[in-house]
Design an enzyme around this catalytic site. Structure first.
Site, PDB file in Angstrom:
ATOM      1  N   LYS A   1      -5.363 -10.504  -6.335  1.00 45.34           N
ATOM      2  CA  LYS A   1      -6.691 -10.578  -5.713  1.00 45.34           C
ATOM      3  C   LYS A   1      -7.540  -9.386  -6.130  1.00 45.34           C
ATOM      4  CE  LYS A   1      -6.239  -7.815  -1.696  1.00 45.34           C
ATOM      5  NZ  LYS A   1      -6.555  -7.337  -0.439  1.00 45.34           N
TER       6      LYS A   1
ATOM      7  N   LYS B   1       0.830  -1.212   0.000  1.00 41.01           N
ATOM      8  CA  LYS B   1       0.000   0.000   0.000  1.00 41.01           C
ATOM      9  C   LYS B   1       0.859   1.255   0.000  1.00 41.01           C
ATOM     10  CE  LYS B   1      -4.491  -1.264   1.587  1.00 41.01           C
ATOM     11  NZ  LYS B   1      -5.612  -0.882   2.419  1.00 41.01           N
TER      12      LYS B   1
ATOM     13  N   LYS C   1     -10.178  -3.009  -4.238  1.00 44.73           N
ATOM     14  CA  LYS C   1     -10.847  -1.742  -4.565  1.00 44.73           C
ATOM     15  C   LYS C   1      -9.877  -0.742  -5.167  1.00 44.73           C
ATOM     16  CE  LYS C   1     -13.997  -1.882  -0.669  1.00 44.73           C
ATOM     17  NZ  LYS C   1     -13.907  -1.414   0.705  1.00 44.73           N
TER      18      LYS C   1
HETATM   19  P1  TYM Z   1     -11.256  -4.786   3.435  1.00 38.68           P
HETATM   20  O1  TYM Z   1     -12.166  -3.615   3.631  1.00 38.68           O
HETATM   21  O2  TYM Z   1     -10.150  -4.665   2.457  1.00 38.68           O
HETATM   22  O3  TYM Z   1     -12.091  -6.041   3.022  1.00 38.68           O
HETATM   23  C1  TYM Z   1     -13.247  -6.420   3.730  1.00 38.68           C
HETATM   24  C2  TYM Z   1     -13.374  -7.943   3.722  1.00 38.68           C
HETATM   25  O4  TYM Z   1     -13.434  -8.435   2.398  1.00 38.68           O
HETATM   26  C3  TYM Z   1     -12.456  -9.472   2.234  1.00 38.68           C
HETATM   27  N1  TYM Z   1     -11.926  -9.409   0.862  1.00 38.68           N
HETATM   28  C4  TYM Z   1     -11.883 -10.445   0.022  1.00 38.68           C
HETATM   29  N2  TYM Z   1     -12.288 -11.720   0.139  1.00 38.68           N
HETATM   30  C5  TYM Z   1     -12.112 -12.532  -0.930  1.00 38.68           C
HETATM   31  N3  TYM Z   1     -11.546 -12.137  -2.090  1.00 38.68           N
HETATM   32  C6  TYM Z   1     -11.118 -10.865  -2.259  1.00 38.68           C
HETATM   33  N4  TYM Z   1     -10.581 -10.482  -3.404  1.00 38.68           N
HETATM   34  C7  TYM Z   1     -11.280  -9.956  -1.170  1.00 38.68           C
HETATM   35  N5  TYM Z   1     -10.980  -8.651  -0.992  1.00 38.68           N
HETATM   36  C8  TYM Z   1     -11.373  -8.332   0.264  1.00 38.68           C
HETATM   37  C9  TYM Z   1     -11.387  -9.161   3.256  1.00 38.68           C
HETATM   38  O5  TYM Z   1     -10.641 -10.306   3.567  1.00 38.68           O
HETATM   39  C10 TYM Z   1     -12.205  -8.649   4.417  1.00 38.68           C
HETATM   40  O6  TYM Z   1     -12.693  -9.720   5.190  1.00 38.68           O
HETATM   41  N6  TYM Z   1      -8.202  -4.786   7.364  1.00 38.68           N
HETATM   42  C11 TYM Z   1      -9.558  -5.049   6.923  1.00 38.68           C
HETATM   43  C12 TYM Z   1     -10.605  -4.265   7.678  1.00 38.68           C
HETATM   44  C13 TYM Z   1     -10.606  -4.447   9.162  1.00 38.68           C
HETATM   45  C14 TYM Z   1     -10.993  -5.615   9.857  1.00 38.68           C
HETATM   46  C15 TYM Z   1     -10.849  -5.298  11.251  1.00 38.68           C
HETATM   47  C16 TYM Z   1     -11.400  -6.879   9.476  1.00 38.68           C
HETATM   48  C17 TYM Z   1     -10.257  -3.495  10.071  1.00 38.68           C
HETATM   49  N7  TYM Z   1     -10.425  -4.022  11.334  1.00 38.68           N
HETATM   50  C18 TYM Z   1     -11.146  -6.211  12.226  1.00 38.68           C
HETATM   51  C19 TYM Z   1     -11.698  -7.808  10.466  1.00 38.68           C
HETATM   52  C20 TYM Z   1     -11.571  -7.486  11.824  1.00 38.68           C
HETATM   53  C21 TYM Z   1      -9.671  -4.668   5.463  1.00 38.68           C
HETATM   54  O7  TYM Z   1      -8.978  -3.819   4.982  1.00 38.68           O
HETATM   55  O8  TYM Z   1     -10.686  -5.287   4.852  1.00 38.68           O
END
Ligand code: TYM
Length: 339
Positions: free
Chosen positions: A204, A119, A207
């Site tokens: 993967k 990132k 966004k």
């Molecule tokens: P974020 O916002 O990037 O993604 C949210 C959720 O979507 C899943 N995800 C995917 N699953 C399958 N294939 C993909 N291509 C894909 N892209 C995203 C992510 O695994 C996630 O479950 N760090 C986290 C946000 C966060 C969080 C937390 C999550 C902050 N605090 C506490 C769990 C617990 C994030 O950036 O997710």
């Protein structure tokens, strides 16, 4: 603080960043799983706006995005009577605990986080304009989870490294100050834990990609879904080679299977040997059929902001005492002053 609630269901916690429209990777890797398992747990789902500001955001769009993501959570099936759905910044305990963790986490642990490196490179190759928050991001994530003493965290596969760090932070704190936190498990979906980019199935779906053919948003209409799947990268074979599908075809099959809930043998007997044109129309029809009711509910929810805001407020009120109790314990353990 061990889980002393023997009659209650185990608690789960998860969250998503409110940065732009959620895509089908977010849905299949996380959100759909949350809706499916919510009644077996005591579920807490967060919209992590404090994580979102680790990279520059337009303030107005960020605020609106919080409500859009809340509406998508509910539209995808989260039941606010069962699941708490709230915005992270409404509960100051997240950053309070994050600071305590910041002071106990070795620098080297964070320096090894691959997502930071990726990132930071994306944000600015020289790193001069990369906020320190981006580096500390995984500490805040650990605080989110440990604050609620969650037993399990349903996420997609890309969060595995952050989850490992969260477990390490809990163990380190418990060792230094006495048992305070539950060490949480990662809960991946059986199918769809890592959905790949349509334009490049080696990366993967995410966004933060500029390519217009990369991902499908949960709000994309059928025409756009058809166009995007039509353009999805496959390979030089004419039809599905079931034993050894190329990465692009394997991704399309995974997307179909995750949306349809078909078994492996149903998938094989239907798709083995199918020509790519036919495969693509089946995949896009399946996606649109599943997205249609979500989009309908989403529009209804966005038309009733009073209800949406009430859900966010009530949920925050519901979970605030849990967070406050954990912070009180962590402060007591670390010797922070209380009169
Ligand atoms: P974020 O916002 O990037 O993604 C949210 C959720 O979507 C899943 N995800 C995917 N699953 C399958 N294939 C993909 N291509 C894909 N892209 C995203 C992510 O695994 C996630 O479950 N760090 C986290 C946000 C966060 C969080 C937390 C999550 C902050 N605090 C506490 C769990 C617990 C994030 O950036 O997710």
């Amino acid at each position: 603080m061990e889980n002393r609630r023997p009659h209650m269901k185990p608690r789960i916690f998860s969250g998503m960043q409110p940065t732009g429209a959620l895509h089908i990777g977010n849905y299949l890797g996380a959100l759909r799983n949350w809706a499916e398992i919510q009644y077996d747990y005591e579920p807490i789902f967060c919209i992590v706006d404090q994580h979102a500001i680790t990279v520059p955001q337009d303030p107005k769009a960020l605020r609106e995005s919080c409500e859009q993501v809340a509406a998508l959570y509910l539209a995808a099936g989260l039941d606010p009577k069962q699941s708490a759905v709230f915005v992270q910044s409404q509960i100051p305990a997240h950053v309070e605990l994050a600071w305590i963790f910041t002071c106990t986490v070795p620098f080297g642990w964070l320096n090894r986080m691959t997502q930071f490196k990726a990132k930071a490179l994306e944000a600015d190759a020289s790193q001069d304009s990369v906020g320190t928050g981006l580096f500390l991001y995984p500490v805040l994530m650990a605080a989110d989870i440990l604050l609620y003493q969650a037993k399990a965290v349903p996420v997609g596969d890309d969060q595995s490294q952050h989850m490992e760090l969260t477990r390490n932070i809990a163990q380190r704190f418990n060792k230094l100050y006495g048992k305070t936190f539950i060490v949480p498990e990662t809960k991946l979906p059986t199918v769809g834990a890592r959905i790949m980019g349509l334009d490049d199935p080696t990366k993967k779906m995410s966004k933060s990609t500029d390519s217009p053919n990369h991902s499908i948003s949960l709000l994309d209409p059928p025409g756009r879904v058809k166009k995007l799947i039509g353009r999805a990268v496959t390979d030089s074979q004419p039809a599905v080679n079931w034993a050894e599908p190329g990465a692009g075809v394997a991704n399309l099959l995974t997307i179909f299977q995750a949306f349809s809930d078909w078994t492996d043998s149903q998938m094989q007997s239907h798709f083995a040997g199918m020509r790519y044109g036919a495969l693509k129309s089946e995949v896009s029809e399946m996606i649109s059929a599943k997205l249609e009711p979500i989009q309908r509910r989403y529009n209804e929810l966005m038309d009733d902001r009073t209800h949406l805001r009430a859900v966010l407020r009530d949920s925050a009120e519901r979970v605030a005492p849990i967070a406050a109790e954990t912070v009180r314990r962590a402060k007591e353990r670390t010797g922070l002053y209380s009169a």
